[in-house]
Design a protein around this motif. Sequence first.
Motif, PDB file in Angstrom:
ATOM      1  N   ARG A 125      13.232-117.632 -72.586  1.00  0.00           N
ATOM      2  CA  ARG A 125      12.931-116.785 -73.748  1.00  0.00           C
ATOM      3  C   ARG A 125      11.934-117.479 -74.681  1.00  0.00           C
ATOM      4  NH1 ARG A 125      14.008-112.413 -71.271  1.00  0.00           N
ATOM      5  NH2 ARG A 125      16.211-111.819 -71.131  1.00  0.00           N
ATOM      6  N   ALA A 126      12.064-118.800 -74.804  1.00  0.00           N
ATOM      7  CA  ALA A 126      11.108-119.530 -75.639  1.00  0.00           C
ATOM      8  C   ALA A 126       9.708-119.446 -75.051  1.00  0.00           C
ATOM      9  CB  ALA A 126      11.553-120.981 -75.778  1.00  0.00           C
ATOM     10  N   LEU A 127       9.596-119.502 -73.731  1.00  0.00           N
ATOM     11  CA  LEU A 127       8.281-119.363 -73.102  1.00  0.00           C
ATOM     12  C   LEU A 127       7.705-117.981 -73.360  1.00  0.00           C
ATOM     13  CD1 LEU A 127       6.057-120.448 -71.282  1.00  0.00           C
ATOM     14  CD2 LEU A 127       7.425-119.728 -69.292  1.00  0.00           C
ATOM     15  N   GLN A 128       8.520-116.952 -73.246  1.00  0.00           N
ATOM     16  CA  GLN A 128       8.047-115.604 -73.560  1.00  0.00           C
ATOM     17  C   GLN A 128       7.553-115.506 -74.998  1.00  0.00           C
ATOM     18  OE1 GLN A 128      11.731-113.499 -72.078  1.00  0.00           O
ATOM     19  NE2 GLN A 128      10.208-112.045 -71.344  1.00  0.00           N
ATOM     20  N   ALA A 129       8.208-116.252 -75.887  1.00  0.00           N
ATOM     21  CA  ALA A 129       7.857-116.215 -77.308  1.00  0.00           C
ATOM     22  C   ALA A 129       6.702-117.156 -77.663  1.00  0.00           C
ATOM     23  CB  ALA A 129       9.082-116.554 -78.152  1.00  0.00           C
ATOM     24  N   GLY A 130       6.225-117.920 -76.675  1.00  0.00           N
ATOM     25  CA  GLY A 130       5.105-118.814 -76.930  1.00  0.00           C
ATOM     26  C   GLY A 130       5.473-120.090 -77.650  1.00  0.00           C
ATOM     27  N   ILE A 131       6.709-120.576 -77.448  1.00  0.00           N
ATOM     28  CA  ILE A 131       7.160-121.790 -78.122  1.00  0.00           C
ATOM     29  C   ILE A 131       6.650-123.015 -77.343  1.00  0.00           C
ATOM     30  CG2 ILE A 131       9.163-123.080 -78.951  1.00  0.00           C
ATOM     31  CD1 ILE A 131       8.677-120.324 -80.310  1.00  0.00           C
ATOM     32  N   PRO A 132       5.999-123.971 -78.015  1.00  0.00           N
ATOM     33  CA  PRO A 132       5.472-125.146 -77.305  1.00  0.00           C
ATOM     34  C   PRO A 132       6.565-125.915 -76.566  1.00  0.00           C
ATOM     35  CG  PRO A 132       4.584-125.025 -79.539  1.00  0.00           C
ATOM     36  CD  PRO A 132       5.660-123.982 -79.448  1.00  0.00           C
ATOM     37  N   GLY A 133       6.235-126.366 -75.357  1.00  0.00           N
ATOM     38  CA  GLY A 133       7.162-127.155 -74.559  1.00  0.00           C
ATOM     39  C   GLY A 133       8.125-126.350 -73.730  1.00  0.00           C
ATOM     40  N   ALA A 134       8.111-125.031 -73.858  1.00  0.00           N
ATOM     41  CA  ALA A 134       9.117-124.206 -73.187  1.00  0.00           C
ATOM     42  C   ALA A 134       8.945-124.202 -71.677  1.00  0.00           C
ATOM     43  CB  ALA A 134       9.081-122.785 -73.734  1.00  0.00           C
ATOM     44  N   ARG A 135       7.710-124.163 -71.183  1.00  0.00           N
ATOM     45  CA  ARG A 135       7.519-124.111 -69.734  1.00  0.00           C
ATOM     46  C   ARG A 135       8.043-125.374 -69.053  1.00  0.00           C
ATOM     47  NH1 ARG A 135       4.791-121.143 -66.045  1.00  0.00           N
ATOM     48  NH2 ARG A 135       3.811-119.851 -67.675  1.00  0.00           N
ATOM     49  N   ALA A 136       7.754-126.527 -69.641  1.00  0.00           N
ATOM     50  CA  ALA A 136       8.241-127.782 -69.051  1.00  0.00           C
ATOM     51  C   ALA A 136       9.768-127.821 -69.048  1.00  0.00           C
ATOM     52  CB  ALA A 136       7.680-128.971 -69.825  1.00  0.00           C
ATOM     53  N   GLU A 137      10.387-127.313 -70.114  1.00  0.00           N
ATOM     54  CA  GLU A 137      11.851-127.317 -70.178  1.00  0.00           C
ATOM     55  C   GLU A 137      12.443-126.347 -69.164  1.00  0.00           C
ATOM     56  OE1 GLU A 137      14.868-129.483 -71.501  1.00  0.00           O
ATOM     57  OE2 GLU A 137      12.802-129.670 -72.202  1.00  0.00           O
ATOM     58  N   LEU A 138      11.790-125.215 -68.993  1.00  0.00           N
ATOM     59  CA  LEU A 138      12.247-124.242 -67.995  1.00  0.00           C
ATOM     60  C   LEU A 138      12.236-124.872 -66.605  1.00  0.00           C
ATOM     61  CD1 LEU A 138      11.100-120.535 -67.715  1.00  0.00           C
ATOM     62  CD2 LEU A 138      11.082-122.010 -65.718  1.00  0.00           C
ATOM     63  N   GLU A 139      11.149-125.514 -66.261  1.00  0.00           N
ATOM     64  CA  GLU A 139      11.047-126.121 -64.929  1.00  0.00           C
ATOM     65  C   GLU A 139      12.065-127.242 -64.744  1.00  0.00           C
ATOM     66  OE1 GLU A 139       6.946-127.197 -64.767  1.00  0.00           O
ATOM     67  OE2 GLU A 139       6.269-125.126 -64.412  1.00  0.00           O
ATOM     68  N   ARG A 140      12.327-127.987 -65.810  1.00  0.00           N
ATOM     69  CA  ARG A 140      13.305-129.067 -65.726  1.00  0.00           C
ATOM     70  C   ARG A 140      14.714-128.510 -65.534  1.00  0.00           C
ATOM     71  NH1 ARG A 140      13.250-133.954 -70.063  1.00  0.00           N
ATOM     72  NH2 ARG A 140      13.952-132.397 -71.569  1.00  0.00           N
ATOM     73  N   ALA A 141      15.077-127.500 -66.315  1.00  0.00           N
ATOM     74  CA  ALA A 141      16.413-126.912 -66.200  1.00  0.00           C
ATOM     75  C   ALA A 141      16.621-126.291 -64.819  1.00  0.00           C
ATOM     76  CB  ALA A 141      16.624-125.869 -67.300  1.00  0.00           C
ATOM     77  N   PHE A 142      15.616-125.596 -64.318  1.00  0.00           N
ATOM     78  CA  PHE A 142      15.742-124.976 -63.004  1.00  0.00           C
ATOM     79  C   PHE A 142      15.879-126.031 -61.909  1.00  0.00           C
ATOM     80  CE2 PHE A 142      13.679-123.148 -59.144  1.00  0.00           C
ATOM     81  CZ  PHE A 142      14.650-122.202 -58.860  1.00  0.00           C
ATOM     82  N   ALA A 143      15.146-127.120 -62.031  1.00  0.00           N
ATOM     83  CA  ALA A 143      15.225-128.184 -61.030  1.00  0.00           C
ATOM     84  C   ALA A 143      16.631-128.756 -60.946  1.00  0.00           C
ATOM     85  CB  ALA A 143      14.218-129.281 -61.356  1.00  0.00           C
ATOM     86  N   VAL A 144      17.289-128.939 -62.091  1.00  0.00           N
ATOM     87  CA  VAL A 144      18.653-129.469 -62.060  1.00  0.00           C
ATOM     88  C   VAL A 144      19.597-128.460 -61.408  1.00  0.00           C
ATOM     89  CG1 VAL A 144      20.568-130.376 -63.413  1.00  0.00           C
ATOM     90  CG2 VAL A 144      18.227-130.851 -64.126  1.00  0.00           C
TER      91      VAL A 144
END
Length: 399
Positions: A125-144
């Motif tokens: 949701r943060a990535l959709q909202a354009g929040i900085p750092g959201a894409r990297a966090e999404l990829e990290r959470a999905f990887a775990v």
Amino acid sequence: MTIYRTRVALRHQFRDVLNFYYPDCLDTRIGGYVAQLDERDGHVYDERTRHLVATARGVHNFSLGVLADGPHWCRHAAEHGLRFLSTAHWDPATEGYDWLLDGRTPTDRTRYCYGHAFALLASARALQAGIPGARAELERAFAVLEDRFWEPTHELYADQAAPDWTRVDPYRGQNANMHACEALLAAYEATDDERYLDRAYTVADRFTRQLTRTHDLDGLLWEHYTESWEPDRSHNADNPRHQFRPPGFQPGHHAEWAKLLALLADHHSADWLLSRARELFDAAVELGWDDEFSGLYYTVEADGTPIVPDKYGWAHAEAIGASALLSREDETYLSWYDRLWEYAESHLINPRYGNWYERLPRGHDRDGPNRGTAVEPGYHPLTNCWLAMDAVADDAGEK
């Protein structure tokens, strides 16, 4: 028609919930969110505990505020929470999210799939909202989630692991997989990456169709399973009021899965999704609705006999979202949509502040402040108001 078929009313409710938590939930000293606000008057009763799910839900909520053209402070609030999620909750040594913190000091590092799913949802949701750092966090959470919890043999997620990942608990559960499905759908909406949609579909198909057939559950969704994904009917049988893992069937989770299947149908062509969504919603209200006092029971037997007759706010919010989405194809679900909103206004929504109460006894006489570390910071009503704005609002051009 109720007023909640209008975008104006839905936006008003949406803003009321956001306004209840902001600005008191933002902590500029420790960082992150103070989620422990008393549901009656909003005073802070615990300013130090940081719960992974509450942090992630806060990021999600304020990101929705940005997406819904809400108050201008939603962007700053979402950025504030995402920084805390990605630093204080993240343990770089073992590469997992810590469950509980005292300030910034971990007090429980158990690795829960449920918590990691919410980290993925928040990041999406943060990535959709354009929040900085959201894409990297999404990829990290999905990887775990993929590396540590996914079980290819069963095509579902395990539930929890030791802090250092050396042991995976034998318990398997519905709830972690449902919220993983929700988060994967959000990740797909944020990125258009088909791997998230494919995984969401696999989890939904496996849980809402295959398991119910394999174990002769008569189409209903069981909550608790063994390591080999056999139903564990003894789990917490001696503790029927366990808040998060009670025995029995949960009408609220049937409605929540109905919502997710309806959302999946927006992106996937499988013809079973909407019919199964209708079956699950119908089961939720047929088995769970209290004809005497109104509202959905928390847990029931397979014939609808209540086990815990309490009424939880989240279950009704999810049923509102599900009925809103289902009404797009079948307007008869609008009658349940209206009925659920009327119930929420009468019993669940704080008339002074607009936040939702967590739980009420069957007859709706309040018996406590519903406090704890694992609190519900408005995620369910906000999510489902947001969905309903597009699904049922008859004034879609209004701002």
